[in-house]
Motif scaffolding. Structure first.
Motif, PDB file in Angstrom:
ATOM      1  N   GLU A  57     -12.094   4.846   1.122  1.00  0.00           N
ATOM      2  CA  GLU A  57     -10.879   4.325   1.749  1.00  0.00           C
ATOM      3  C   GLU A  57     -10.636   2.879   1.322  1.00  0.00           C
ATOM      4  OE1 GLU A  57     -11.140   4.764   5.949  1.00  0.00           O
ATOM      5  OE2 GLU A  57     -11.092   6.946   5.901  1.00  0.00           O
ATOM      6  N   LEU A  58     -11.687   2.068   1.357  1.00  0.00           N
ATOM      7  CA  LEU A  58     -11.543   0.666   0.964  1.00  0.00           C
ATOM      8  C   LEU A  58     -11.077   0.558  -0.484  1.00  0.00           C
ATOM      9  CD1 LEU A  58     -11.754  -2.345   1.430  1.00  0.00           C
ATOM     10  CD2 LEU A  58     -14.232  -2.182   1.074  1.00  0.00           C
ATOM     11  N   LYS A  59     -11.594   1.417  -1.351  1.00  0.00           N
ATOM     12  CA  LYS A  59     -11.165   1.408  -2.755  1.00  0.00           C
ATOM     13  C   LYS A  59      -9.670   1.689  -2.864  1.00  0.00           C
ATOM     14  CE  LYS A  59     -15.429   2.685  -5.215  1.00  0.00           C
ATOM     15  NZ  LYS A  59     -16.053   3.717  -6.055  1.00  0.00           N
ATOM     16  N   GLU A  60      -9.171   2.615  -2.040  1.00  0.00           N
ATOM     17  CA  GLU A  60      -7.723   2.905  -2.050  1.00  0.00           C
ATOM     18  C   GLU A  60      -6.920   1.637  -1.763  1.00  0.00           C
ATOM     19  OE1 GLU A  60      -6.541   5.811   0.771  1.00  0.00           O
ATOM     20  OE2 GLU A  60      -7.828   7.401  -0.017  1.00  0.00           O
ATOM     21  N   TRP A  61      -7.353   0.896  -0.758  1.00  0.00           N
ATOM     22  CA  TRP A  61      -6.634  -0.318  -0.353  1.00  0.00           C
ATOM     23  C   TRP A  61      -6.737  -1.399  -1.418  1.00  0.00           C
ATOM     24  CZ3 TRP A  61      -7.997  -4.060   4.204  1.00  0.00           C
ATOM     25  CH2 TRP A  61      -6.836  -4.698   4.638  1.00  0.00           C
ATOM     26  N   LEU A  62      -7.933  -1.546  -1.985  1.00  0.00           N
ATOM     27  CA  LEU A  62      -8.142  -2.557  -3.021  1.00  0.00           C
ATOM     28  C   LEU A  62      -7.356  -2.258  -4.292  1.00  0.00           C
ATOM     29  CD1 LEU A  62     -12.002  -3.063  -2.618  1.00  0.00           C
ATOM     30  CD2 LEU A  62     -10.209  -4.699  -2.003  1.00  0.00           C
ATOM     31  N   ALA A  63      -7.008  -0.999  -4.496  1.00  0.00           N
ATOM     32  CA  ALA A  63      -6.259  -0.605  -5.695  1.00  0.00           C
ATOM     33  C   ALA A  63      -4.783  -1.024  -5.616  1.00  0.00           C
ATOM     34  CB  ALA A  63      -6.357   0.901  -5.909  1.00  0.00           C
ATOM     35  N   ILE A  64      -4.329  -1.422  -4.417  1.00  0.00           N
ATOM     36  CA  ILE A  64      -2.944  -1.876  -4.253  1.00  0.00           C
ATOM     37  C   ILE A  64      -2.884  -3.366  -4.580  1.00  0.00           C
ATOM     38  CG2 ILE A  64      -1.000  -2.096  -2.664  1.00  0.00           C
ATOM     39  CD1 ILE A  64      -2.306   0.155  -0.979  1.00  0.00           C
ATOM     40  N   PRO A  65      -2.135  -3.770  -5.611  1.00  0.00           N
ATOM     41  CA  PRO A  65      -2.118  -5.179  -6.058  1.00  0.00           C
ATOM     42  C   PRO A  65      -1.251  -6.070  -5.165  1.00  0.00           C
ATOM     43  CG  PRO A  65      -0.710  -3.875  -7.475  1.00  0.00           C
ATOM     44  CD  PRO A  65      -1.352  -2.899  -6.524  1.00  0.00           C
ATOM     45  N   MET A  73       3.076  -5.463  -1.570  1.00  0.00           N
ATOM     46  CA  MET A  73       2.744  -6.079  -0.291  1.00  0.00           C
ATOM     47  C   MET A  73       3.105  -5.132   0.851  1.00  0.00           C
ATOM     48  SD  MET A  73       1.330  -8.934  -0.980  1.00  0.00           S
ATOM     49  CE  MET A  73       1.276  -9.537   0.710  1.00  0.00           C
ATOM     50  N   VAL A  74       4.285  -4.536   0.771  1.00  0.00           N
ATOM     51  CA  VAL A  74       4.718  -3.589   1.799  1.00  0.00           C
ATOM     52  C   VAL A  74       3.808  -2.369   1.808  1.00  0.00           C
ATOM     53  CG1 VAL A  74       6.600  -2.084   2.554  1.00  0.00           C
ATOM     54  CG2 VAL A  74       7.107  -4.379   1.656  1.00  0.00           C
ATOM     55  N   LYS A  75       3.443  -1.893   0.628  1.00  0.00           N
ATOM     56  CA  LYS A  75       2.573  -0.724   0.517  1.00  0.00           C
ATOM     57  C   LYS A  75       1.196  -1.009   1.124  1.00  0.00           C
ATOM     58  CE  LYS A  75       0.732   2.517  -2.938  1.00  0.00           C
ATOM     59  NZ  LYS A  75       0.646   2.821  -4.397  1.00  0.00           N
ATOM     60  N   ALA A  76       0.645  -2.201   0.846  1.00  0.00           N
ATOM     61  CA  ALA A  76      -0.671  -2.568   1.376  1.00  0.00           C
ATOM     62  C   ALA A  76      -0.626  -2.709   2.896  1.00  0.00           C
ATOM     63  CB  ALA A  76      -1.152  -3.872   0.742  1.00  0.00           C
ATOM     64  N   GLN A 111       1.530  -1.171   4.942  1.00  0.00           N
ATOM     65  CA  GLN A 111       1.709   0.159   5.532  1.00  0.00           C
ATOM     66  C   GLN A 111       0.413   0.953   5.487  1.00  0.00           C
ATOM     67  OE1 GLN A 111       4.634   1.264   7.171  1.00  0.00           O
ATOM     68  NE2 GLN A 111       3.004   2.621   7.881  1.00  0.00           N
ATOM     69  N   TRP A 112      -0.360   0.806   4.406  1.00  0.00           N
ATOM     70  CA  TRP A 112      -1.662   1.468   4.311  1.00  0.00           C
ATOM     71  C   TRP A 112      -2.543   1.043   5.481  1.00  0.00           C
ATOM     72  CZ3 TRP A 112      -6.797   0.497   4.319  1.00  0.00           C
ATOM     73  CH2 TRP A 112      -7.655   1.460   3.801  1.00  0.00           C
ATOM     74  N   LEU A 113      -2.536  -0.259   5.782  1.00  0.00           N
ATOM     75  CA  LEU A 113      -3.370  -0.763   6.870  1.00  0.00           C
ATOM     76  C   LEU A 113      -2.863  -0.274   8.218  1.00  0.00           C
ATOM     77  CD1 LEU A 113      -5.750  -2.476   7.737  1.00  0.00           C
ATOM     78  CD2 LEU A 113      -4.238  -4.475   7.758  1.00  0.00           C
ATOM     79  N   VAL A 114      -1.554  -0.245   8.392  1.00  0.00           N
ATOM     80  CA  VAL A 114      -0.989   0.279   9.632  1.00  0.00           C
ATOM     81  C   VAL A 114      -1.496   1.692   9.893  1.00  0.00           C
ATOM     82  CG1 VAL A 114       1.157   1.145  10.670  1.00  0.00           C
ATOM     83  CG2 VAL A 114       1.074  -1.167   9.716  1.00  0.00           C
ATOM     84  N   ASP A 115      -1.483   2.535   8.872  1.00  0.00           N
ATOM     85  CA  ASP A 115      -1.944   3.921   9.023  1.00  0.00           C
ATOM     86  C   ASP A 115      -3.414   3.974   9.412  1.00  0.00           C
ATOM     87  OD1 ASP A 115       0.589   4.711   8.311  1.00  0.00           O
ATOM     88  OD2 ASP A 115       0.087   5.135   6.216  1.00  0.00           O
ATOM     89  N   GLU A 141       2.262  -2.312  15.243  1.00  0.00           N
ATOM     90  CA  GLU A 141       3.611  -2.710  14.836  1.00  0.00           C
ATOM     91  C   GLU A 141       3.584  -3.463  13.514  1.00  0.00           C
ATOM     92  OE1 GLU A 141       6.293  -4.269  18.046  1.00  0.00           O
ATOM     93  OE2 GLU A 141       4.389  -4.432  19.129  1.00  0.00           O
ATOM     94  N   LEU A 142       4.613  -3.233  12.715  1.00  0.00           N
ATOM     95  CA  LEU A 142       4.812  -3.956  11.458  1.00  0.00           C
ATOM     96  C   LEU A 142       6.012  -4.881  11.666  1.00  0.00           C
ATOM     97  CD1 LEU A 142       3.682  -3.946   8.495  1.00  0.00           C
ATOM     98  CD2 LEU A 142       5.614  -2.482   7.924  1.00  0.00           C
TER      99      LEU A 142
END
Length: 451
Positions: free
Chosen positions: A17-25, A37-40, A42-46, A57-58
């Motif tokens: 899971e952490l690798k997925e997040w780290l792969a977002i620049p 930035m928005v993608k990262a 939203q990933w954390l929100v999920d 909340e975002l």
């Protein structure tokens, strides 16, 4: 099931899971990465929702989104606000990375990727620790709030206003932050101070053009001479800043803090040799760790002007420039420090030279008494897991938002870091030692239970 067993059984899943997040620049400084930035975020929100937290909340800002969440089911128990950031530094120079910065790779027990230690990896520990407690016990031992931003690497422009506007929503008994490091492998530390900051640029102008040093030498002001003498006036021969009022608000180092500094057992001679220096240098009467953690500084970061190409060019330069930053401690007011420096500079400029000054960033220092209960419990939690009680330190660097959080919310900031000083944060080949990934999860669980 013990938490050690739980985290071991879920280790591969968590790392994936952490690798997925780290792969977002999620590089906040570069506008082309705004979608990332928005993608990262939203990933954390999920993942926060999956962990079992509520009211996730975002919040849109003029810059990058801020995320909040909570879990408030422990009446009468303390409330802890966890802060972190999902933005990362740019990756340049790219050619120095062994593996691509956004293709996370585990080598020799270390997870390599931009953001692995600063701060996605460390923030991720809190999400997974909270998730583990909720899954194992059905609830949390304390009330939890989250506040995660995407602008820490670009000075948190929108967070202070958000904090002011949401004081009640974010009110807490302690602010828990993992964005610092251990002293070294196996030696945890809790920072009780971060130096503040102020900066300025100065420009010295003389004639309206560079002049021939034969025709005019000795008869007109030289911008380089003027700036060198001006900058030299800022310190005395004992390393002390000569600006009147500079030390206003600087506290004496307490006996308790001196004792903690001594426990660090820094070998100054070994440090000197490792840096290739003939000797260390600084304000007289203080040790290296005192100078770099508990005393203010005024440093020249850049001085330039005149001919710098190959060979010789006999000119008298018409302009010269310098960049200065100060690290501040205690109750030093960065705005007042800047005004005092500007007053000093204007009064010491050579005749015939004109001085222009441009203010830079300003931030107050953060300080907390190491005897505070919330810090003492944190030191105990480290000992539960690392077998060594954390030492209390003061860091020479600046994280301005820490002071803002503590001041606006009126709560102590507990800096429980799990990085290591040599993990290349902000540099190529940033990494996170997985030993501290594993121990960090357990330490956070221990801390929340102790509170």
């Amino acid at each position: 099931m013990s938490y050690e067993t739980y985290f071991q059984n879920n280790r591969e899943k968590h790392l994936a899971e952490l690798k997925e997040w780290l792969a977002i620049p999620s590089i906040s400084a570069l506008s082309e990465h705004k979608p990332d930035m928005v993608k990262a975020a939203q990933w954390l929100v999920d993942k926060i929702k999956q962990a079992g937290l509520e009211h996730v909340e975002l919040h849109e800002t003029k810059g990058h989104p801020i995320i909040t969440a909570d879990y408030l089911h422990a009446p009468g128990k303390p409330t802890v606000l966890v802060y972190g950031h999902y933005d990362v530094q740019p990756v340049d120079p790219l050619n120095l990375w062994v593996t691509p910065p956004f293709e996370p790779d585990i080598r020799d027990g270390k997870l390599y990727a931009r953001g692995s230690t600063d701060d996605k990896g460390q923030l991720f520990l809190h999400i997974k620790a909270l998730e583990a407690i909720i899954k194992e016990e059905g609830t949390l031992p304390v009330n939890i709030k989250l506040c995660v931003e995407g602008e820490e690497e670009i000075s948190s422009a929108n967070l202070p206003g958000f904090l002011e506007a949401n004081k009640e929503k974010l009110a807490a008994d302690a602010i828990l932050i993992s964005d610092t490091s251990l002293l070294e492998k196996g030696k945890p530390a809790i920072s009780t101070g971060l130096r503040g900051l102020c900066a300025l640029e100065l420009h010295v102008d003389t004639a309206n053009t560079d002049l021939h040093s034969g025709t005019y030498g000795g008869g007109v002001p030289n911008a380089l001479h003027a700036i060198v003498s001006l900058l030299a006036s800022l310190h005395d021969d004992k390393g002390r800043v000569t600006v009147e009022g500079f030390y206003d608000g600087v506290p004496d180092i307490s006996p308790l803090m001196k004792e903690e500094f001594q426990k660090l057992n820094l070998n100054e001679e070994q440090l000197r040799e490792s840096l290739g220096l003939e000797q260390l240098y600084g304000e007289e009467g203080f040790t290296f760790v005192e100078r770099t953690g508990a005393r203010p500084t005024l440093e020249l970061n850049g001085v330039y002007g005149g001919f710098q190409g190959e060979g010789s060019k006999t000119v008298i330069p018409k302009e010269a420039h310098a960049k200065i930053t100060c690290r501040l401690v205690g109750n030093q007011d960065p705005a007042a420090v800047l005004e005092n420096i500007k007053r000093h500079l204007h009064s010491h400029i050579q005749p015939g030279a004109k001085l222009t000054i441009k203010d830079g960033e300003k931030a107050r220092a953060f300080n907390i008494d190491p005897s505070h209960r919330m810090l003492q419990l944190a030191a105990d939690a480290y000992e539960d897991v690392y077998g060594v009680r954390a030492l209390f330190t003061k860091d020479g660097g600046s994280i301005p938002i820490v002071e803002t959080f503590s001041r606006v919310l009126g709560a102590p900031a507990v800096l429980m870091g799990f990085g290591l000083p040599d993990e290349n944060l902000h540099a190529p080949n940033e990494h996170f030692n997985l030993e501290n990934f594993d121990k960090g999860l357990l330490t956070i669980v221990s801390y929340l239970k102790r509170i």
